[in-house]
Design a protein around this motif. Sequence first.
Motif: not given
Length: 424
Positions: A132-155
């Motif tokens: 029963d948590l507000n999903p907004m901060p979790f969804a946003l943090s996941m978006i940011f993490a996916s783009n930042i993590g993706g920047a770390a490698t060639l693929i």
Amino acid sequence: MEMGNPQWIGLLVFTATYGLIVSEKLDRVAAAMGGICAVLLLRLVDQEQAFSFIDFNTIGLLMGMMILVGVVKKTGLIELAAVKAISLSSGSPLKLIVLLSVLTAVVSSFLDNVTTVLITGPIVMAVCDVLDLNPMPFALSMIFASNIGGAATLIGDPPNILIGSAAKLSFNDFIANMAIPSAVSLAASILTVIIIYRKDLSDSPRSSVNFDQGRQRLDPVITPRVLVILAMVMGAFLLHHALHLEAATIALTGAAAALITCKVDVEELIMHEVDWVTLVFFSALFMLVGTVDHLGIISKGARLMVNQLGNNPRVVSMVIIWGSGVISGVVDNVPYAAAMIPMVRDLAHFTGTNITPLWWSLALGSCLGGNSTLVGASANIVTARIAQRSGCNITFTGFLKAGIPVSALTLLISSAYVLIRYYW
């Protein structure tokens, strides 16, 4: 450098379309389709050219992974992953957002960030629903993490693949040069989200009672088969250059293998698990942005950005980072990176600047700048659709609340990193 009438008209259509998307006065799919119809009716490009701009590798990757993730949902693995996350965090919202963000970033380093959010998105939504948590901060943090993590490698992110291919940079080159700024940026993004949504994340730990039943819902037949297929798909992604296979081929093959070997209702799964709205939106957006690129507007903008920089390599790198960051927040970073690669090469040649730091500046700016707006990266839109299906509506303006601070902070970190490492 002056633009002709077709370019001005194309820029006007593009600006108007994005204005409708940003203002949310019209559904973004309707706006994008209206935009591409306008450029076709105005004969800025012909129909064959417009369809050639669609990145079918991305569309195929999305479709294949949507089907594969749909089969995964049938196994109960997502619920089990949610159980593990809750267990490790003891139900604490703060621990949960850190754990889920780090998990997303790590997975995104080895898989395309869109594929990552397709896998982790349902897990995040399931955890928030149960606790029963507000999903907004979790969804946003996941978006940011996916783009930042993706920047770390060639693929991890499409711009990196383009840059790596053009500059002959290896997987290890990206790890050596991009891992540090990505790790620091990830920590900064998580902290920013926690500060902005501190009220939603400061509650006492929730109980995970009654959710442990997820352990007993694993399908004994489908689960092992899906796990083998997932392992093979992930391995193929890691070795796709050696295998000479495109990402879409791998994803679609994995999806086909799952549909063939697992007893599921194929028609029901494809109709309900494939997000056709997102696929149509991406197709229309690819055609629209491709038209702008075809007309030379992106190229002229890139030349205008770098034409007055002179021979100061520090200034060149900073303008590339921040210029790429700002533009990638509005324009999809794939065509932007494609347009900038020859510009960076020409700039280094004519000014005598060492090109290596410029490649990393372009990679950091184009990957991290996508965090600033909802349409800045493909993973953003896909996650928004996943969240919407779970009752969490991420609006364009709502995204900016966290997107602008996170993007600005990570670009600042990238600037400091490039200056210290390459120009100190």
